[in-house]
Design a protein around this motif. Structure first.
Motif, PDB file in Angstrom:
ATOM      1  N   LEU A  35       0.836  -1.201   0.000  1.00  0.00           N
ATOM      2  CA  LEU A  35       0.000   0.000   0.000  1.00  0.00           C
ATOM      3  C   LEU A  35       0.871   1.252   0.000  1.00  0.00           C
ATOM      4  N   ALA A  36       1.886   1.293   0.840  1.00  0.00           N
ATOM      5  CA  ALA A  36       2.766   2.468   0.898  1.00  0.00           C
ATOM      6  C   ALA A  36       3.432   2.710  -0.456  1.00  0.00           C
ATOM      7  N   GLN A  37       3.888   1.642  -1.103  1.00  0.00           N
ATOM      8  CA  GLN A  37       4.523   1.774  -2.416  1.00  0.00           C
ATOM      9  C   GLN A  37       3.521   2.252  -3.465  1.00  0.00           C
ATOM     10  N   LEU A  38       2.307   1.724  -3.413  1.00  0.00           N
ATOM     11  CA  LEU A  38       1.265   2.153  -4.344  1.00  0.00           C
ATOM     12  C   LEU A  38       0.888   3.617  -4.127  1.00  0.00           C
ATOM     13  N   GLN A  39       0.816   4.041  -2.865  1.00  0.00           N
ATOM     14  CA  GLN A  39       0.459   5.429  -2.568  1.00  0.00           C
ATOM     15  C   GLN A  39       1.475   6.404  -3.157  1.00  0.00           C
ATOM     16  N   VAL A  40       2.753   6.108  -2.981  1.00  0.00           N
ATOM     17  CA  VAL A  40       3.799   6.992  -3.516  1.00  0.00           C
ATOM     18  C   VAL A  40       3.763   6.991  -5.048  1.00  0.00           C
ATOM     19  N   ALA A  41       3.656   5.813  -5.642  1.00  0.00           N
ATOM     20  CA  ALA A  41       3.619   5.709  -7.105  1.00  0.00           C
ATOM     21  C   ALA A  41       2.400   6.444  -7.673  1.00  0.00           C
ATOM     22  N   LEU A  42       1.254   6.276  -7.035  1.00  0.00           N
ATOM     23  CA  LEU A  42       0.029   6.939  -7.494  1.00  0.00           C
ATOM     24  C   LEU A  42       0.161   8.452  -7.369  1.00  0.00           C
ATOM     25  N   GLN A  75      -7.175  -7.061  -7.624  1.00  0.00           N
ATOM     26  CA  GLN A  75      -7.236  -8.444  -8.084  1.00  0.00           C
ATOM     27  C   GLN A  75      -6.771  -9.321  -6.913  1.00  0.00           C
ATOM     28  N   PRO A  76      -7.017 -10.614  -6.941  1.00  0.00           N
ATOM     29  CA  PRO A  76      -6.553 -11.473  -5.840  1.00  0.00           C
ATOM     30  C   PRO A  76      -5.030 -11.464  -5.656  1.00  0.00           C
ATOM     31  N   ASP A  77      -4.278 -11.205  -6.739  1.00  0.00           N
ATOM     32  CA  ASP A  77      -2.815 -11.272  -6.659  1.00  0.00           C
ATOM     33  C   ASP A  77      -2.100  -9.954  -6.940  1.00  0.00           C
ATOM     34  N   ARG A  78      -2.854  -8.866  -7.127  1.00  0.00           N
ATOM     35  CA  ARG A  78      -2.214  -7.580  -7.445  1.00  0.00           C
ATOM     36  C   ARG A  78      -3.218  -6.439  -7.359  1.00  0.00           C
ATOM     37  N   VAL A  79      -2.662  -5.232  -7.412  1.00  0.00           N
ATOM     38  CA  VAL A  79      -3.466  -4.012  -7.505  1.00  0.00           C
ATOM     39  C   VAL A  79      -2.987  -3.267  -8.746  1.00  0.00           C
ATOM     40  N   ASP A  80      -3.937  -2.872  -9.591  1.00  0.00           N
ATOM     41  CA  ASP A  80      -3.635  -2.114 -10.800  1.00  0.00           C
ATOM     42  C   ASP A  80      -4.136  -0.684 -10.633  1.00  0.00           C
ATOM     43  N   VAL A  99       6.791  -0.207  -8.350  1.00  0.00           N
ATOM     44  CA  VAL A  99       5.770  -1.101  -8.891  1.00  0.00           C
ATOM     45  C   VAL A  99       6.419  -2.243  -9.666  1.00  0.00           C
ATOM     46  N   ASP A 100       5.649  -3.283  -9.914  1.00  0.00           N
ATOM     47  CA  ASP A 100       6.146  -4.449 -10.634  1.00  0.00           C
ATOM     48  C   ASP A 100       5.912  -4.359 -12.138  1.00  0.00           C
ATOM     49  N   ARG A 101       4.974  -3.508 -12.528  1.00  0.00           N
ATOM     50  CA  ARG A 101       4.693  -3.316 -13.956  1.00  0.00           C
ATOM     51  C   ARG A 101       4.357  -1.849 -14.171  1.00  0.00           C
ATOM     52  N   PHE A 102       4.993  -1.268 -15.181  1.00  0.00           N
ATOM     53  CA  PHE A 102       4.789   0.135 -15.528  1.00  0.00           C
ATOM     54  C   PHE A 102       4.617   0.149 -17.036  1.00  0.00           C
ATOM     55  N   ALA A 103       3.404   0.437 -17.511  1.00  0.00           N
ATOM     56  CA  ALA A 103       3.127   0.348 -18.948  1.00  0.00           C
ATOM     57  C   ALA A 103       2.433   1.615 -19.431  1.00  0.00           C
ATOM     58  N   TYR A 104       2.580   1.878 -20.722  1.00  0.00           N
ATOM     59  CA  TYR A 104       1.967   3.052 -21.330  1.00  0.00           C
ATOM     60  C   TYR A 104       1.491   2.715 -22.733  1.00  0.00           C
ATOM     61  N   THR A 132      -1.816   5.013 -18.795  1.00  0.00           N
ATOM     62  CA  THR A 132      -0.669   4.571 -18.017  1.00  0.00           C
ATOM     63  C   THR A 132      -1.143   3.561 -16.988  1.00  0.00           C
ATOM     64  N   THR A 133      -0.434   2.439 -16.870  1.00  0.00           N
ATOM     65  CA  THR A 133      -0.802   1.388 -15.921  1.00  0.00           C
ATOM     66  C   THR A 133       0.356   1.113 -14.978  1.00  0.00           C
ATOM     67  N   LEU A 134       0.060   1.104 -13.687  1.00  0.00           N
ATOM     68  CA  LEU A 134       1.005   0.738 -12.646  1.00  0.00           C
ATOM     69  C   LEU A 134       0.420  -0.475 -11.937  1.00  0.00           C
ATOM     70  N   SER A 135       1.184  -1.536 -11.792  1.00  0.00           N
ATOM     71  CA  SER A 135       0.689  -2.746 -11.125  1.00  0.00           C
ATOM     72  C   SER A 135       1.651  -3.166 -10.025  1.00  0.00           C
ATOM     73  N   LYS A 136       1.088  -3.553  -8.903  1.00  0.00           N
ATOM     74  CA  LYS A 136       1.874  -4.045  -7.769  1.00  0.00           C
ATOM     75  C   LYS A 136       1.362  -5.428  -7.420  1.00  0.00           C
ATOM     76  N   THR A 137       2.260  -6.416  -7.460  1.00  0.00           N
ATOM     77  CA  THR A 137       1.904  -7.779  -7.103  1.00  0.00           C
ATOM     78  C   THR A 137       1.904  -7.905  -5.585  1.00  0.00           C
TER      79      THR A 137
END
Length: 148
Positions: A37-44, A71-76, A117-122, A131-136
């Protein structure tokens, strides 16, 4: 089963709190682990503030969409805006300057996002940035709500 929430905000820094609160509420509901969550907050925060600050040159008010999907295994985290085309994934790393000189500005926030994040796509689709940021992470199962 995925759970998505769409948040429309203006290109105003004060609207960033709406997106932060939405992510925090989903974290509580779906038991997103604290570190993730902390990593997602900063990235967002970095991604949304970049859209607000740099996507439009006209000084006008614009809206854009932030979609948070658990998702059950990640947050996008997905950001859709109609600002000027900009691919953050291919942006160069921050510049290093010789000792005693300041580096040129730019790129540090994007570099940080990439580390968090684990995935950074555009993609540029129909004149819009996507832009998509995903954290497993393992996400807890929320209590099922009864449909009435």
């Amino acid at each position: 089963m995925a759970h998505a929430v769409d948040v429309r905000i203006r290109n105003d820094i004060s609207d960033m709190g709406i997106v932060r609160d939405t992510l925090d509420n989903l974290a509580r509901e779906f038991r997103i682990p604290g570190r993730a969550l902390a990593q997602l907050q900063v990235a967002l925060d970095e991604a949304v503030s970049n859209v607000i600050k740099y996507s439009w040159d006209d000084g006008g008010q614009h809206e854009f969409l932030v979609r948070i999907t658990v998702q059950p295994d990640r947050v996008d985290l997905e950001i859709f805006d109609d600002g000027r085309e900009f691919d953050p994934v291919t942006t160069l790393l921050p510049h290093h300057a010789p000792q005693g000189r300041r580096p040129r500005p730019g790129g540090l926030g994007i570099h940080l996002i990439n580390k968090l994040v684990d995935r950074f796509a555009y993609e540029r689709i129909d004149g819009r940035n996507h832009t998509t940021l995903s954290k497993t992470c393992e996400v807890g199962i929320a209590v099922q709500r009864s449909e009435k």
